[in-house]
Scaffold this motif. Structure first.
Motif, PDB file in Angstrom:
ATOM      1  N   THR A 166      40.371  50.393  34.966  1.00  0.00           N
ATOM      2  CA  THR A 166      40.328  51.175  33.730  1.00  0.00           C
ATOM      3  C   THR A 166      38.950  51.124  33.072  1.00  0.00           C
ATOM      4  O   THR A 166      38.405  52.155  32.657  1.00  0.00           O
ATOM      5  N   LEU A 167      38.378  49.922  32.991  1.00  0.00           N
ATOM      6  CA  LEU A 167      37.137  49.720  32.238  1.00  0.00           C
ATOM      7  C   LEU A 167      35.878  49.827  33.084  1.00  0.00           C
ATOM      8  O   LEU A 167      34.797  50.044  32.554  1.00  0.00           O
ATOM      9  N   GLY A 168      36.012  49.639  34.379  1.00  0.00           N
ATOM     10  CA  GLY A 168      34.851  49.423  35.222  1.00  0.00           C
ATOM     11  C   GLY A 168      34.574  47.930  35.319  1.00  0.00           C
ATOM     12  O   GLY A 168      34.904  47.167  34.407  1.00  0.00           O
ATOM     13  N   VAL A 169      33.959  47.500  36.418  1.00  0.00           N
ATOM     14  CA  VAL A 169      33.775  46.066  36.665  1.00  0.00           C
ATOM     15  C   VAL A 169      32.885  45.439  35.604  1.00  0.00           C
ATOM     16  O   VAL A 169      33.195  44.369  35.061  1.00  0.00           O
ATOM     17  N   GLU A 170      31.771  46.061  35.284  1.00  0.00           N
ATOM     18  CA  GLU A 170      30.829  45.461  34.333  1.00  0.00           C
ATOM     19  C   GLU A 170      31.472  45.248  32.973  1.00  0.00           C
ATOM     20  O   GLU A 170      31.367  44.160  32.382  1.00  0.00           O
ATOM     21  N   ALA A 171      32.170  46.258  32.461  1.00  0.00           N
ATOM     22  CA  ALA A 171      32.799  46.139  31.143  1.00  0.00           C
ATOM     23  C   ALA A 171      33.946  45.136  31.177  1.00  0.00           C
ATOM     24  O   ALA A 171      34.149  44.380  30.216  1.00  0.00           O
ATOM     25  N   ARG A 190      36.459  24.902  38.177  1.00  0.00           N
ATOM     26  CA  ARG A 190      37.101  26.005  38.882  1.00  0.00           C
ATOM     27  C   ARG A 190      37.469  27.126  37.925  1.00  0.00           C
ATOM     28  O   ARG A 190      37.884  26.857  36.780  1.00  0.00           O
ATOM     29  N   ALA A 191      37.305  28.351  38.365  1.00  0.00           N
ATOM     30  CA  ALA A 191      37.806  29.510  37.624  1.00  0.00           C
ATOM     31  C   ALA A 191      38.700  30.322  38.555  1.00  0.00           C
ATOM     32  O   ALA A 191      38.262  30.744  39.636  1.00  0.00           O
ATOM     33  N   GLU A 192      39.949  30.477  38.171  1.00  0.00           N
ATOM     34  CA  GLU A 192      40.905  31.302  38.909  1.00  0.00           C
ATOM     35  C   GLU A 192      41.138  32.562  38.088  1.00  0.00           C
ATOM     36  O   GLU A 192      41.684  32.512  36.979  1.00  0.00           O
ATOM     37  N   VAL A 193      40.718  33.700  38.639  1.00  0.00           N
ATOM     38  CA  VAL A 193      40.689  34.948  37.875  1.00  0.00           C
ATOM     39  C   VAL A 193      41.526  36.002  38.605  1.00  0.00           C
ATOM     40  O   VAL A 193      41.248  36.351  39.761  1.00  0.00           O
ATOM     41  N   TYR A 194      42.549  36.506  37.918  1.00  0.00           N
ATOM     42  CA  TYR A 194      43.462  37.481  38.510  1.00  0.00           C
ATOM     43  C   TYR A 194      43.506  38.709  37.616  1.00  0.00           C
ATOM     44  O   TYR A 194      43.843  38.610  36.433  1.00  0.00           O
ATOM     45  N   GLU A 204      36.154  42.077  46.413  1.00  0.00           N
ATOM     46  CA  GLU A 204      34.813  41.577  46.733  1.00  0.00           C
ATOM     47  C   GLU A 204      33.822  41.874  45.607  1.00  0.00           C
ATOM     48  O   GLU A 204      33.047  40.995  45.196  1.00  0.00           O
ATOM     49  N   VAL A 205      33.858  43.090  45.091  1.00  0.00           N
ATOM     50  CA  VAL A 205      32.929  43.481  44.029  1.00  0.00           C
ATOM     51  C   VAL A 205      33.207  42.688  42.751  1.00  0.00           C
ATOM     52  O   VAL A 205      32.289  42.179  42.100  1.00  0.00           O
ATOM     53  N   ALA A 206      34.489  42.587  42.384  1.00  0.00           N
ATOM     54  CA  ALA A 206      34.844  41.829  41.178  1.00  0.00           C
ATOM     55  C   ALA A 206      34.480  40.358  41.332  1.00  0.00           C
ATOM     56  O   ALA A 206      33.978  39.722  40.394  1.00  0.00           O
ATOM     57  N   ALA A 207      34.714  39.795  42.510  1.00  0.00           N
ATOM     58  CA  ALA A 207      34.411  38.385  42.741  1.00  0.00           C
ATOM     59  C   ALA A 207      32.922  38.113  42.607  1.00  0.00           C
ATOM     60  O   ALA A 207      32.505  37.096  42.024  1.00  0.00           O
ATOM     61  N   ALA A 208      32.097  39.013  43.129  1.00  0.00           N
ATOM     62  CA  ALA A 208      30.647  38.832  43.021  1.00  0.00           C
ATOM     63  C   ALA A 208      30.192  38.890  41.572  1.00  0.00           C
ATOM     64  O   ALA A 208      29.351  38.097  41.134  1.00  0.00           O
ATOM     65  N   ALA A 209      30.763  39.817  40.804  1.00  0.00           N
ATOM     66  CA  ALA A 209      30.378  39.944  39.397  1.00  0.00           C
ATOM     67  C   ALA A 209      30.809  38.723  38.598  1.00  0.00           C
ATOM     68  O   ALA A 209      30.075  38.250  37.716  1.00  0.00           O
ATOM     69  N   ILE A 210      31.974  38.192  38.894  1.00  0.00           N
ATOM     70  CA  ILE A 210      32.471  37.035  38.154  1.00  0.00           C
ATOM     71  C   ILE A 210      31.719  35.774  38.552  1.00  0.00           C
ATOM     72  O   ILE A 210      31.398  34.930  37.704  1.00  0.00           O
ATOM     73  N   ALA A 211      31.394  35.627  39.842  1.00  0.00           N
ATOM     74  CA  ALA A 211      30.625  34.457  40.280  1.00  0.00           C
ATOM     75  C   ALA A 211      29.258  34.410  39.615  1.00  0.00           C
ATOM     76  O   ALA A 211      28.697  33.328  39.398  1.00  0.00           O
ATOM     77  N   ALA A 212      28.717  35.597  39.286  1.00  0.00           N
ATOM     78  CA  ALA A 212      27.388  35.656  38.655  1.00  0.00           C
ATOM     79  C   ALA A 212      27.404  35.212  37.197  1.00  0.00           C
ATOM     80  O   ALA A 212      26.345  35.020  36.597  1.00  0.00           O
ATOM     81  N   THR A 213      28.573  35.027  36.616  1.00  0.00           N
ATOM     82  CA  THR A 213      28.646  34.646  35.203  1.00  0.00           C
ATOM     83  C   THR A 213      28.269  33.191  34.962  1.00  0.00           C
ATOM     84  O   THR A 213      27.843  32.829  33.871  1.00  0.00           O
TER      85      THR A 213
END
Length: 332
Positions: free
Chosen positions: A41-46, A72-76, A87-96
């Motif tokens: 809905t929002l896009g990965v970045e938002a 650890r961060a478990e993100v669903y 894969e895209v969401a995981a990369a963006a979240i790992a970068a945080t």
């Protein structure tokens, strides 16, 4: 695990996002809730930016600095369905930089873990939309694209509501069979006819968002015996049964005592016509399957996955379940 470690559990749905900061002893230090964070809905970045703000709020609620080590961060997240989306969401979240290690996946897996400790399980969520995932003890998983009609999906609260409106319109003007949905839909909106409802929504006199509440009207009319409404409910039951049993067959679970976890607002509502038919359908396919509607929020499952990954004890898992059963999130 040699000492107590902190972890983050995130359940990002379409309508709300829960973030929990807890530790491997099962203690909850911060629990916050914000708006929906579905990347679809929002896009990965938002979406990641929204969750990042909630993570910061959870740390503040726990009176911990942003630099505190989190193991650890478990993100669903809702709407993370295809492998590429994960894969895209995981990369963006790992970068945080929230944590030392991460796992990101669809929120139906968190629902599954909230509902069972069994390594052999299938979960079906029927809320605004519909989705299903499964897992086997050997680590294999089963999933569906869950992208709506283009992916073969059928049902969910919004779809059921639209069908209630569709059948009411056709029942009133004669294109379809007579149905008690005509009177019920008009009354739901405080109008005398379905045509007045149609005109009101079209002209902006009635909020279109109220159409989504018609799923409950559908179930009430079905429970009262209306044939048209009952056929829609039966179709929803058959779709949920099909998702669960196909996932089980993909994983070779048919003859095993696997768990079927049911969740989402439509299933949690406990409509006997729907839930009983699902039970009968699944048991006809898999006589050893065990079915249950999960009441715990999916963020519990995200937290349990974190405890699994960090090697925590079963006592810690029980403590986390108990803590989140009574905890009230801080709204942001």
């Amino acid at each position: 695990m040699n000492s107590t470690e902190l972890f983050l559990a995130v359940d990002g749905g379409n309508s709300k996002t829960d973030v929990v900061l807890a530790d491997t002893d099962g203690r909850v230090h911060g629990f916050v809730r914000g708006p929906g964070s579905s990347p679809q809905t929002l896009g990965v970045e938002a979406a990641v930016k929204l969750v990042d703000g909630l993570v910061a709020a959870a740390l503040r609620a726990a009176e911990m600095p942003p630099t505190v080590p989190v193991a650890r961060a478990e993100v669903y997240l809702s709407g993370v369905d295809l492998p590429l989306e994960v894969e895209v969401a995981a990369a963006a979240i790992a970068a945080t930089g929230w944590a030392q290690s991460y796992r990101v996946d669809n929120d139906t897996f968190a629902l599954m873990r909230a509902g069972t400790d069994s390594p052999d399980a299938v979960a079906v969520v029927c809320g605004a939309g519909i989705n299903c995932v499964g897992r086997a003890a050997d680590g294999r998983t089963a999933r569906f694209p869950a992208l709506g009609m283009i992916a073969g999906d059928w049902g969910g609260g919004q779809h059921l509501a639209s069908l209630a409106m569709w059948h009411a319109a056709r029942g009133e003007d004669g294109r379809g069979p007579a149905t008690a949905l005509v009177e019920a839909v008009a009354a739901h909106f405080g109008r005398d006819t379905v045509l007045e409802v149609i005109s009101g929504v079209h002209l902006g006199e009635l909020p279109a968002a109220r159409l989504d509440s018609l799923s409950e009207v559908l179930f009430a009319v079905a429970a009262a015996g209306d044939a048209v409404a009952r056929r829609v409910v039966a179709r929803q039951a058959s779709e949920i049964t099909a998702m669960a049993t196909v996932a089980a067959d993909r994983l070779g679970l048919r003859d095993l005592p696997y768990e079927v976890v049911l969740g989402g607002g439509v299933l949690r509502a406990g409509h006997a016509l729907l839930n009983d038919a699902i039970y009968e359908g699944v048991k006809a396919h898999s006589s050893a399957a065990r079915l249950a509607v999960v009441a715990a929020p999916p963020v519990v499952g995200a937290g349990l996955f974190a405890l699994d990954a960090l090697g925590a004890t079963s006592a810690a898992a029980a403590g986390l379940r108990a803590a989140l059963a009574t905890a009230r999130p801080q709204l942001t």
